[in-house]
Motif scaffolding. Structure first.
Motif, mmCIF file in Angstrom:
data_model
loop_
_atom_site.group_PDB
_atom_site.id
_atom_site.type_symbol
_atom_site.label_atom_id
_atom_site.label_comp_id
_atom_site.label_asym_id
_atom_site.label_seq_id
_atom_site.Cartn_x
_atom_site.Cartn_y
_atom_site.Cartn_z
ATOM 1 N N LEU A 173 5.159 -0.239 0.697
ATOM 2 C CA LEU A 173 6.104 0.780 0.257
ATOM 3 C C LEU A 173 5.702 2.167 0.782
ATOM 4 O O LEU A 173 6.551 2.963 1.169
ATOM 5 N N LEU A 174 4.405 2.444 0.831
ATOM 6 C CA LEU A 174 3.926 3.778 1.188
ATOM 7 C C LEU A 174 3.766 4.016 2.679
ATOM 8 O O LEU A 174 3.999 5.137 3.148
ATOM 9 N N VAL A 175 3.364 2.985 3.462
ATOM 10 C CA VAL A 175 2.984 3.266 4.852
ATOM 11 C C VAL A 175 3.568 2.335 5.910
ATOM 12 O O VAL A 175 3.335 2.543 7.101
ATOM 13 N N TYR A 176 4.330 1.326 5.514
ATOM 14 C CA TYR A 176 4.833 0.370 6.508
ATOM 15 C C TYR A 176 6.285 0.673 6.858
ATOM 16 O O TYR A 176 7.148 0.726 5.986
ATOM 17 N N SER A 177 6.525 0.841 8.138
ATOM 18 C CA SER A 177 7.868 1.145 8.620
ATOM 19 C C SER A 177 8.487 -0.086 9.288
ATOM 20 O O SER A 177 7.834 -0.760 10.089
ATOM 21 N N SER A 178 9.728 -0.373 8.924
ATOM 22 C CA SER A 178 10.470 -1.457 9.562
ATOM 23 C C SER A 178 11.949 -1.101 9.529
ATOM 24 O O SER A 178 12.326 -0.031 9.048
ATOM 25 N N ARG A 179 12.775 -2.011 10.015
ATOM 26 C CA ARG A 179 14.218 -1.769 9.997
ATOM 27 C C ARG A 179 14.717 -1.542 8.572
ATOM 28 O O ARG A 179 15.590 -0.727 8.342
ATOM 29 N N GLN A 180 14.128 -2.246 7.617
ATOM 30 C CA GLN A 180 14.586 -2.154 6.234
ATOM 31 C C GLN A 180 13.712 -1.262 5.358
ATOM 32 O O GLN A 180 14.036 -1.047 4.198
ATOM 33 N N ASN A 181 12.595 -0.763 5.863
ATOM 34 C CA ASN A 181 11.660 -0.035 5.008
ATOM 35 C C ASN A 181 11.264 1.306 5.606
ATOM 36 O O ASN A 181 10.756 1.362 6.719
ATOM 37 N N ARG A 182 11.514 2.362 4.844
ATOM 38 C CA ARG A 182 11.008 3.695 5.192
ATOM 39 C C ARG A 182 9.740 3.922 4.384
ATOM 40 O O ARG A 182 9.771 3.845 3.158
ATOM 41 N N PRO A 183 8.624 4.202 5.041
ATOM 42 C CA PRO A 183 7.366 4.391 4.321
ATOM 43 C C PRO A 183 7.364 5.731 3.575
ATOM 44 O O PRO A 183 7.371 6.794 4.185
ATOM 45 N N LEU A 184 7.354 5.669 2.266
ATOM 46 C CA LEU A 184 7.512 6.865 1.438
ATOM 47 C C LEU A 184 6.477 7.938 1.762
ATOM 48 O O LEU A 184 6.830 9.097 2.001
ATOM 49 N N LEU A 185 5.210 7.589 1.774
ATOM 50 C CA LEU A 185 4.170 8.588 2.034
ATOM 51 C C LEU A 185 4.290 9.163 3.443
ATOM 52 O O LEU A 185 4.318 10.386 3.623
ATOM 53 N N LEU A 186 4.364 8.313 4.440
ATOM 54 C CA LEU A 186 4.415 8.796 5.822
ATOM 55 C C LEU A 186 5.668 9.638 6.085
ATOM 56 O O LEU A 186 5.594 10.666 6.762
ATOM 57 N N ASP A 187 6.799 9.210 5.554
ATOM 58 C CA ASP A 187 8.031 9.978 5.780
ATOM 59 C C ASP A 187 8.006 11.323 5.066
ATOM 60 O O ASP A 187 8.477 12.329 5.611
ATOM 61 N N LEU A 188 7.457 11.376 3.852
ATOM 62 C CA LEU A 188 7.355 12.666 3.159
ATOM 63 C C LEU A 188 6.359 13.590 3.869
ATOM 64 O O LEU A 188 6.593 14.800 3.976
ATOM 65 N N MET A 189 5.281 13.036 4.379
ATOM 66 C CA MET A 189 4.331 13.848 5.136
ATOM 67 C C MET A 189 5.006 14.435 6.377
ATOM 68 O O MET A 189 4.827 15.618 6.690
ATOM 69 N N LYS A 190 5.783 13.610 7.061
ATOM 70 C CA LYS A 190 6.480 14.069 8.258
ATOM 71 C C LYS A 190 7.516 15.137 7.892
ATOM 72 O O LYS A 190 7.608 16.169 8.557
ATOM 73 N N GLU A 191 8.278 14.895 6.846
ATOM 74 C CA GLU A 191 9.310 15.833 6.438
ATOM 75 C C GLU A 191 8.735 17.190 6.021
ATOM 76 O O GLU A 191 9.300 18.228 6.303
ATOM 77 N N HIS A 192 7.597 17.164 5.342
ATOM 78 C CA HIS A 192 6.951 18.409 4.902
ATOM 79 C C HIS A 192 6.026 18.993 5.976
ATOM 80 O O HIS A 192 5.416 20.039 5.753
#
Length: 177
Positions: free
Chosen positions: A49-68
């Motif tokens: 949930l936090l760090v794995y990216s796939s077609r169906q999954n946005r990694p919450l931690l990594l995406d928030l880090m990127k966004e901020h």
């Protein structure tokens, strides 16, 4: 009939990240400190949930880090000295190299270990058949300090993600630190 999806606020997502980090800390404590291997699948699911990216999954931690636009470098102590890593680079690193029944030497990155474990024997899914690499890791019967060796590897990744997650939350909520 498809339902319309309603976007969530970044504040709500950061709050959820904090909740997931707290749960992951509890799961890690149970698995690593109390040596309860039944929590390892839960850890794999949270890590996905936090760090794995796939077609169906946005990694919450990594995406928030990127966004901020917040990067959390960390040091790893190696025999040749300390090296600085960033979480995406660390996650691509080697988690295990194992000889599978076919004789092939299979290498799994930290992300491979998270993905295979969470998607085949984790918090949200239990497959009837396992990828031969995961099955081989699970069946090795090797223990370190009372914990299966694959659990040691997963808990190592977990500690790193927890460190980065806590640092990220402290960076965006300095009053909570």
């Amino acid at each position: 009939m498809a339902r319309e999806r309603v976007p969530r606020s970044r504040t709500a997502l950061v709050a959820r990240l904090g909740e997931h980090i707290l749960l992951l800390e509890k799961y890690h404590h149970e698995a690593h400190v109390n040596r309860d291997a039944s929590f390892l699948g839960e850890i794999a699911g949270k890590l996905r949930l936090l760090v794995y990216s796939s077609r169906q999954n946005r990694p919450l931690l990594l995406d928030l880090m990127k966004e901020h636009q917040i990067d959390i470098p960390f040091e790893i102590d190696r025999p040749g000295g300390k090296i600085t890593k960033r979480l995406p680079e660390y996650l691509e690193g080697l988690a295990a190299a194992i000889r599978v029944p076919s004789g092939e030497l299979a290498q799994l990155s930290n992300l491979d270990l998270i993905a295979l474990w969470s998607q085949q024997s984790g918090a949200a899914h239990e497959d009837w058949c396992l990828d031969e690499r995961l099955a081989t890791i699970f069946s090795q019967g090797l223990f370190f300090n009372g914990q299966p060796i694959h659990g040691v590897a997963l808990c190592g990744v977990c500690r790193t993600v927890l460190h980065v997650g806590r640092e990220f939350l402290a960076a965006i909520n300095p009053s909570d630190a």
